[in-house]
Enzyme design. Structure first.
Site, PDB file in Angstrom:
ATOM      1  N   TYR A 165       0.812  -1.209   0.000  1.00 13.06           N
ATOM      2  CA  TYR A 165       0.000   0.000   0.000  1.00 13.06           C
ATOM      3  C   TYR A 165       0.851   1.267   0.000  1.00 13.06           C
ATOM      4  O   TYR A 165       0.353   2.376  -0.158  1.00 13.06           O
ATOM      5  CB  TYR A 165      -0.840  -0.019   1.281  1.00 13.06           C
ATOM      6  CG  TYR A 165      -2.218   0.573   1.170  1.00 13.06           C
ATOM      7  CD1 TYR A 165      -3.325  -0.235   0.935  1.00 13.06           C
ATOM      8  CD2 TYR A 165      -2.415   1.928   1.350  1.00 13.06           C
ATOM      9  CE1 TYR A 165      -4.587   0.305   0.873  1.00 13.06           C
ATOM     10  CE2 TYR A 165      -3.689   2.471   1.282  1.00 13.06           C
ATOM     11  CZ  TYR A 165      -4.759   1.659   1.045  1.00 13.06           C
ATOM     12  OH  TYR A 165      -6.018   2.183   0.980  1.00 13.06           O
ATOM     13  N   LYS A 235      -1.113 -12.831   6.381  1.00 13.64           N
ATOM     14  CA  LYS A 235      -1.181 -13.849   5.340  1.00 13.64           C
ATOM     15  C   LYS A 235       0.213 -14.484   5.241  1.00 13.64           C
ATOM     16  O   LYS A 235       0.786 -14.631   4.159  1.00 13.64           O
ATOM     17  CB  LYS A 235      -1.601 -13.146   4.045  1.00 13.64           C
ATOM     18  CG  LYS A 235      -2.118 -14.039   2.965  1.00 13.64           C
ATOM     19  CD  LYS A 235      -3.525 -14.527   3.191  1.00 13.64           C
ATOM     20  CE  LYS A 235      -3.887 -15.450   2.052  1.00 13.64           C
ATOM     21  NZ  LYS A 235      -4.411 -16.717   2.359  1.00 13.64           N
ATOM     22  N   ASP A 275      -7.639 -14.615   5.428  1.00 12.66           N
ATOM     23  CA  ASP A 275      -8.876 -15.112   4.804  1.00 12.66           C
ATOM     24  C   ASP A 275      -9.759 -15.811   5.838  1.00 12.66           C
ATOM     25  O   ASP A 275     -10.991 -15.640   5.838  1.00 12.66           O
ATOM     26  CB  ASP A 275      -8.597 -16.013   3.592  1.00 12.66           C
ATOM     27  CG  ASP A 275      -7.466 -16.989   3.824  1.00 12.66           C
ATOM     28  OD1 ASP A 275      -6.499 -16.619   4.509  1.00 12.66           O
ATOM     29  OD2 ASP A 275      -7.549 -18.124   3.348  1.00 12.66           O
ATOM     30  N   ASP A 299      -7.208  -2.362   5.518  1.00 13.38           N
ATOM     31  CA  ASP A 299      -8.135  -1.587   4.688  1.00 13.38           C
ATOM     32  C   ASP A 299      -9.406  -2.408   4.432  1.00 13.38           C
ATOM     33  O   ASP A 299     -10.528  -1.960   4.657  1.00 13.38           O
ATOM     34  CB  ASP A 299      -7.428  -1.263   3.367  1.00 13.38           C
ATOM     35  CG  ASP A 299      -8.151  -0.204   2.568  1.00 13.38           C
ATOM     36  OD1 ASP A 299      -9.014   0.488   3.143  1.00 13.38           O
ATOM     37  OD2 ASP A 299      -7.862  -0.067   1.366  1.00 13.38           O
TER      38      ASP A 299
END
Ligand code: NAI
Length: 411
Positions: A165, A235, A275, A299
């Protein structure tokens, strides 16, 4: 004088003794009449800012029997700044937030074709506001897409300065992208770029320092507020050195700096793959309380959680550097050009951001009274059109009438 150059008369009572300063224990030292800079913002900004100031002033006056008062100090950014000074983000504005430590801002339009990608990002980077804090909770009366929105009560600590980002990227086909690709292929032996000649390239920096300061702030918050549970969301199963590093450095920091709190049960730390977290947060949101995560995950997570409580348009936010004490609280929605100037905008996002600000400076009583007043209005079905139209028997109020309604519930 900087403020005069911007066309703003300095507030006559603002003096050095109105400044919020940082104590050695990293808590703000706040005078009874702190000077607080604010940016009105573009589009619906002036309307929601007026509402926020009116509600905040009344709440502070009532909670402290007139002993405390905020000296608002307008600073310019966005369209209003460009009109008056030819600059989207004058240095004086960043300087005012730097000097006054704590401030608040309405939504800002993104300049088209300018050198600045986003004014919000420029401000966050200028002051190194490394935590984006997004509290997500349900307000009774707000219609939500899930069965038990009341189970969502989560504070997201999103890292604000690193990750994919950070905006380090090059467009496919440019000499820069080609150069980076050649470096990767020729010098680093990378063979995994599937379509090199048409690939844009982005870089994902995640550091130990960046991770540690974020996780430290989240853990301190979990302990200080008695929330206890802290979940690191990452992740790391796929991106082993960046997101996996976040998890490892996060746990190491907790073991080093919060061993006592974890031993005596004031802090319970775990982690979750991003996830799985998105599923779990939908199926059993009560399992989470404080979440620390990387920039991009944060985000997605904060907006998904906000949608779960029906509050995407009313959720507040704060960008904070817990080391220097700098903090800018802000509406999380945009400038809503389609309803600007029509007295229709929902001011809750900015008002609840002001609550975060009051809490941050230790004026929790005023913050609580505003939250209670908003809860009363919404639970009676009184709201602006964006929320009222979904409420069975809801009453649609203008921004001004809704603001007056909130004020009438302050005590
Ligand atoms: P937006 O959030 O301004 O609008 C999306 C939809 O939500 C519109 O239908 C709007 O009417 C509605 N909406 C937004 N805030 C509302 C409120 N307070 N009350 C009632 N309805 C509300 O997003 P959009 O249209 O993508 O962006 C417009 C401009 O805002 C762009 O220039 C964008 O870059 C900027 N922006 C600024 C942000 C900030 O300053 N933090 C955040 C997001 C966008």
């Amino acid at each position: 004088m900087a403020a005069r150059r911007l066309g703003i008369e300095p507030h006559p009572t603002i003096a050095m003794n109105n400044l919020i300063t940082l104590l050695p224990n990293s808590r703000p030292s706040v005078p009874d009449n702190p000077a607080i800079p604010f940016v009105e913002g573009d589009g619906v900004g002036p309307e929601v800012t007026a509402a926020m100031r009116a509600v905040t002033d009344k709440a502070v006056q009532t909670a402290y029997s007139g002993r405390r008062r905020i000296e608002w100090k307008e600073v310019l950014a966005g369209g209003k700044a460009f009109e008056r000074t030819g600059e989207w983000l004058p240095e004086e504005t960043t300087e005012a937030f730097r000097t006054h430590l704590v401030g608040i801002k309405g939504p800002l339009m993104t300049p088209v074709g300018g050198g600045i990608r986003s004014l919000n990002v420029a401000l966050r980077q200028g002051l190194d506001l490394y935590v984006c804090q997004r509290p997500v909770r349900w307000f009774k009366g707000v219609v939500s897409p899930v069965k038990r929105p009341q189970d969502v009560d989560i504070i997201v600590f999103r890292e604000n300065t690193e990750d994919i980002y950070a905006g380090i990227e090059w467009e496919a086909g440019t000499p820069e992208a080609t150069k980076v690709l050649h470096f990767l292929q020729d010098e680093m032996g990378v063979k995994k770029v599937r379509f090199p000649s048409t690939s844009s390239i982005g870089i994902k920096p995640v550091s130990r320092e960046g991770t540690e300061r974020l996780v430290r702030a989240a853990a301190r918050y979990a302990v200080d507020t008695g929330r206890k549970r802290l979940t690191l969301v990452h992740k790391g199963n796929i991106m082993k050195f960046t997101e996996g590093g976040f998890k490892r450095w996060g746990y190491e920091l907790l073991e080093r700096e919060f061993a006592k709190e974890m031993k005596d049960g004031r802090l319970i730390a775990d982690d979750c793959i991003a996830d799985a977290f998105l599923q779990n947060a939908l199926l059993k949101p009560e399992a989470y309380s404080v979440v620390a995560t990387l920039n991009l995950n944060g985000d997605y997570i904060s907006d998904m959680l906000a949608a779960q409580v029906g509050g995407i348009g009313i959720s507040p936010g704060g960008n904070i550097n817990y080391t220097t004490g700098h903090a800018i609280f802000e509406a999380t929605h945009g400038t809503a050009p389609d309803i600007a100037g029509q007295d229709k905008a929902n001011p809750c996002s900015l008002i609840l951001s002001a609550c975060m600000m009051l809490e941050h400076i230790g004026w929790a009583e005023a913050a609580r009274s505003i939250e209670t007043a908003i809860t009363r209005c919404l639970s009676q079905g009184k709201a602006t059109a964006d929320l009222a139209r979904f409420m069975p028997g809801g009453t649609t109020l203008t921004t001004s009438d809704f603001t007056a309604e909130i004020i009438s519930h302050l005590n």
